[in-house]
Design a protein around this motif. Structure first.
Motif, PDB file in Angstrom:
ATOM      1  N   UNK A 116       0.813  -1.218   0.000  1.00 46.04           N
ATOM      2  CA  UNK A 116       0.000   0.000   0.000  1.00 46.04           C
ATOM      3  C   UNK A 116       0.849   1.272   0.000  1.00 46.04           C
ATOM      4  N   UNK A 134      -1.751   1.374   8.615  1.00 39.17           N
ATOM      5  CA  UNK A 134      -2.519   0.945   9.775  1.00 39.17           C
ATOM      6  C   UNK A 134      -3.913   0.488   9.343  1.00 39.17           C
ATOM      7  N   UNK A 135      -4.458   1.217   8.357  1.00 39.64           N
ATOM      8  CA  UNK A 135      -5.803   0.885   7.883  1.00 39.64           C
ATOM      9  C   UNK A 135      -5.845  -0.437   7.109  1.00 39.64           C
ATOM     10  N   UNK A 136      -4.789  -0.723   6.349  1.00 37.86           N
ATOM     11  CA  UNK A 136      -4.829  -1.946   5.537  1.00 37.86           C
ATOM     12  C   UNK A 136      -4.434  -3.206   6.307  1.00 37.86           C
ATOM     13  N   UNK A 183       5.172   9.624   5.265  1.00 42.34           N
ATOM     14  CA  UNK A 183       4.377  10.857   5.245  1.00 42.34           C
ATOM     15  C   UNK A 183       3.265  10.854   6.298  1.00 42.34           C
ATOM     16  N   UNK A 184       3.243   9.849   7.146  1.00 48.22           N
ATOM     17  CA  UNK A 184       2.245   9.774   8.216  1.00 48.22           C
ATOM     18  C   UNK A 184       0.809   9.781   7.712  1.00 48.22           C
ATOM     19  N   UNK A 185       0.554   9.108   6.602  1.00 48.08           N
ATOM     20  CA  UNK A 185      -0.815   9.107   6.066  1.00 48.08           C
ATOM     21  C   UNK A 185      -1.719   8.152   6.832  1.00 48.08           C
ATOM     22  N   UNK A 186      -1.141   7.192   7.519  1.00 45.97           N
ATOM     23  CA  UNK A 186      -1.933   6.253   8.313  1.00 45.97           C
ATOM     24  C   UNK A 186      -2.484   5.081   7.518  1.00 45.97           C
ATOM     25  N   UNK A 187      -2.172   5.026   6.230  1.00 50.45           N
ATOM     26  CA  UNK A 187      -2.723   3.979   5.370  1.00 50.45           C
ATOM     27  C   UNK A 187      -2.319   2.575   5.782  1.00 50.45           C
ATOM     28  N   UNK A 228      -5.145   6.822   0.790  1.00 52.56           N
ATOM     29  CA  UNK A 228      -6.023   6.421   1.889  1.00 52.56           C
ATOM     30  C   UNK A 228      -7.494   6.623   1.514  1.00 52.56           C
ATOM     31  N   UNK A 287      -5.265  12.703   6.205  1.00 51.72           N
ATOM     32  CA  UNK A 287      -4.407  13.380   7.184  1.00 51.72           C
ATOM     33  C   UNK A 287      -3.920  14.732   6.693  1.00 51.72           C
ATOM     34  N   UNK A 288      -4.146  15.033   5.431  1.00 55.08           N
ATOM     35  CA  UNK A 288      -3.550  16.246   4.861  1.00 55.08           C
ATOM     36  C   UNK A 288      -4.587  17.352   4.642  1.00 55.08           C
ATOM     37  N   UNK A 311       2.806   4.242  -0.734  1.00 54.91           N
ATOM     38  CA  UNK A 311       3.278   4.850  -1.979  1.00 54.91           C
ATOM     39  C   UNK A 311       4.579   5.604  -1.796  1.00 54.91           C
ATOM     40  N   UNK A 312       5.000   5.749  -0.572  1.00 56.77           N
ATOM     41  CA  UNK A 312       6.222   6.517  -0.313  1.00 56.77           C
ATOM     42  C   UNK A 312       7.416   5.591  -0.083  1.00 56.77           C
ATOM     43  N   UNK A 356       0.387   3.572  16.036  1.00 55.03           N
ATOM     44  CA  UNK A 356       1.182   4.756  15.751  1.00 55.03           C
ATOM     45  C   UNK A 356       1.855   5.263  17.006  1.00 55.03           C
TER      46      UNK A 356
END
Lengths: 285, 293
Positions: free
Chosen positions: A75, A102-104, A96-100, B105, B80-81, A77-78, A112
């Motif tokens: 998942x 954790x979600x997947x 980038x701390x998107x949290x993705x 996301x 988050x953005x 992308x970074x 976190x």
């Protein structure tokens, strides 16, 4: 009122103009959003009263729960996650701390934790309250620091002067998105003019009123001034290059403090901005 | 091919002025401008050919399809953005492309598949290829993916094989991700410092960043006569850190004139040009000896 200073690039005198405007305003807040190289505090020399850490969320892998499905790795992308030696590894400096992730994660194996990426120093310098954002070295993005810096700004002081980061990238947009006026500081070279045209595009895009301060002017032809004439941009002030001025600035002096002619010059610029904002007579897109 | 990168910790110290002069003096066949946010090198490096322009796309961005959106608000609450807001007229959620970082996301959490990530053009790469190869780029305003573009600029410079021993790269300002992308893989860094309190602060930050990469670092001072005391401090700092101090460039109003004619400062006889000539010779000595000055 919130005023931001932009330059398209560093070194044009953005901080020089910002600290002088803050000084002559008598009561103002100066916010240094140039978090990679904050320099305003070197001039204002504030007494630090509080330090706030800036934190972002980082994924933390519970290796007990992780089954190695690699959904998080796929998942991201970074490329901040990798599966190495039968375990998921987090590369924090590109996250980038998107949290993705954790979600997947189907096993809830990712939680976190906070990671400090920099700090905000708050202090006072006479009548000027000063906030400085400082990005830790090796961190990729200062955007979270700028967000925290400009949060609740309008309610704290009547006049806020935002010393924006150089350039026109996403971090600059973050710094100027809610301001009432932008001051574009320009140097008298073709380099300076190209950079001016970039921030000019930016303020037009954001539909923010703006004006230009021409800095380090020489007696020769000034391509930045010519650009302003051709594009009908208000020039709200002009500062000539002088060795004495360069020396004072290099020593971290606020010239308006030591030289009344500069005091008057910056006071006029500030008044001109107030007038333009109140009467809606500014340069606009 | 060896690579020399010119850095400053900050823009406006004369990085491009120095880099362009070194490119002229050394006659290197490869050079690049990695200041993709605000490239200026092209203004003084006159090219006889038209550039080959290629689109650059960083990460794809999110798009929400209005007709599929059921306005559940999941995308907005998980972003988050703060890149997603509700459009009450269109009865859908919309993405602010400037704020979107393309993490995906929103696409993940949308229960009806109304969100898709699509590539957008974030900027352009330019390649001037004649007997010399000049690689540069311009990032679109507000794009946050400059580190990736810097990497592409460098790769583009190296991939267009004119035989050459050396390359000179005009770096990006600051200490963040584009600078890190600039430094990675180079052999030498030349830091252009300014003799002021702020200049010294910026220089220390960039020296720390460069030293993490273990790159051999040179320091020179631009506009040294603005404050000789601080210039001396910078020279002492360089010595204390074991870095090679390679020269001092005076403030020179002639330089402004030459640059404004679209030329480098070594194309006429002026004080700043002569100083950069000295810096070039000092750097060459170190590189040739593989040792210290």
């Amino acid at each position: 009122m919130k005023i931001a200073l932009l330059s398209g690039k560093g070194g044009t005198g953005k901080t020089f103009v910002s600290v002088n405007m803050a000084f002559v305003a008598e009561k103002a807040m100066y916010i240094d959003c140039d978090v990679e190289e904050p320099n305003g505090h070197l001039f204002l020399k504030p007494q630090i009263e509080a330090v706030e850490e800036v934190k972002v969320a980082m994924p933390k892998i519970d290796h007990e729960k992780c089954t190695g499905c690699r959904k998080c790795v796929e998942f991201c992308r970074f490329n901040a996650l990798a599966y190495v030696n039968n375990a998921v590894k987090v590369f924090e400096d590109v996250c980038h701390s998107c949290g993705g992730c954790m979600l997947v994660c189907p096993e809830n194996a990712i939680v976190e934790k906070d990671k400090t990426i920099g700090k905000i120093e708050k202090g006072r310098s006479g009548e000027v309250s000063v906030k400085t954002g400082i990005l830790n070295m090796g961190e990729a993005s200062g955007v979270p620091i700028v967000k925290q810096l400009i949060e609740n700004v309008s309610i704290e002081e009547a006049l806020s002067i935002i010393d924006a980061p150089p350039g026109s990238a996403c971090i600059v947009m973050e710094a100027i998105k809610d301001v009432d006026y932008c001051v574009l500081v320009a140097e008298p070279t073709i380099f300076g003019t190209q950079n001016l045209s970039m921030v000019h595009e930016l303020v037009k895009l954001f539909d923010i009123p703006y004006g230009v301060v021409l800095n380090k002017c020489l007696d020769d032809e000034n391509p930045a001034e010519k650009y302003c004439e051709e594009n009908e941009i208000h020039v709200i002030g002009k500062v000539m290059y002088s060795h004495d001025l360069a020396l004072l600035s290099s020593q971290g002096e606020i010239v308006s403090r030591v030289d009344s002619s500069y005091y008057a010059k910056f006071k006029t610029m500030l008044e001109r901005i107030f007038e333009e904002v109140h009467h809606g007579t500014t340069s606009r897109a | 091919m060896g690579q020399l990168l010119v850095l400053s910790g900050k823009g406006g110290t004369g990085k491009t002025t120095v880099a362009s002069a070194l490119i002229q003096l050394s006659k290197v066949k490869h050079f690049a401008d990695c200041d993709v946010d605000a490239p200026n090198l092209d203004l003084v490096m006159h090219q006889t050919v038209d550039p080959i322009i290629t689109d650059y796309s960083g990460l794809p961005k999110a798009f929400i399809h209005e007709e599929q959106c059921i306005e559940c608000g999941q995308c907005q609450s998980q972003c988050r953005f703060d890149a997603i807001s509700h459009d009450q007229v269109k009865k859908t959620y919309v993405v602010d492309l400037n704020a979107c970082e393309g993490c995906g996301v929103c696409e993940l959490v949308c229960p009806v598949g109304a969100v898709h990530l699509e590539p957008i053009v974030d900027g352009h790469l330019q390649l001037y290829k004649s007997e010399r190869v000049f690689s540069t780029a311009q990032l679109k305003m507000g794009s946050g993916t400059s580190g990736m573009l810097v990497t592409k600029v460098k790769r583009q410079m190296l991939e267009h094989g004119v035989e050459s021993e050396w390359a000179i790269i005009d770096g990006s300002p600051g200490i963040g991700c584009p600078v890190i992308a600039s430094i990675s893989g180079v052999d030498y860094v030349l830091i252009v410092a300014e003799p002021s309190l702020s200049g010294i602060s910026d220089m220390e930050r960039i020296v720390t960043t460069a030293s993490r990469f273990g790159v051999k670092t040179f320091i020179c001072v631009n506009k040294f006569d603005v404050n000789i005391e601080y210039t001396d401090k910078i020279e002492a700092y360089a010595k204390a850190k074991g870095l090679d101090f390679v020269g001092r460039i005076p403030y020179d109003s002639q330089a402004v004139k030459v640059i404004n004619q679209g030329k480098t400062i070594v194309e006429i006889d002026c004080a700043s040009g002569r100083a950069v000539q000295g810096i070039y010779e000092n750097i060459k000595k170190v590189i040739d000896n593989g040792g210290n000055l």
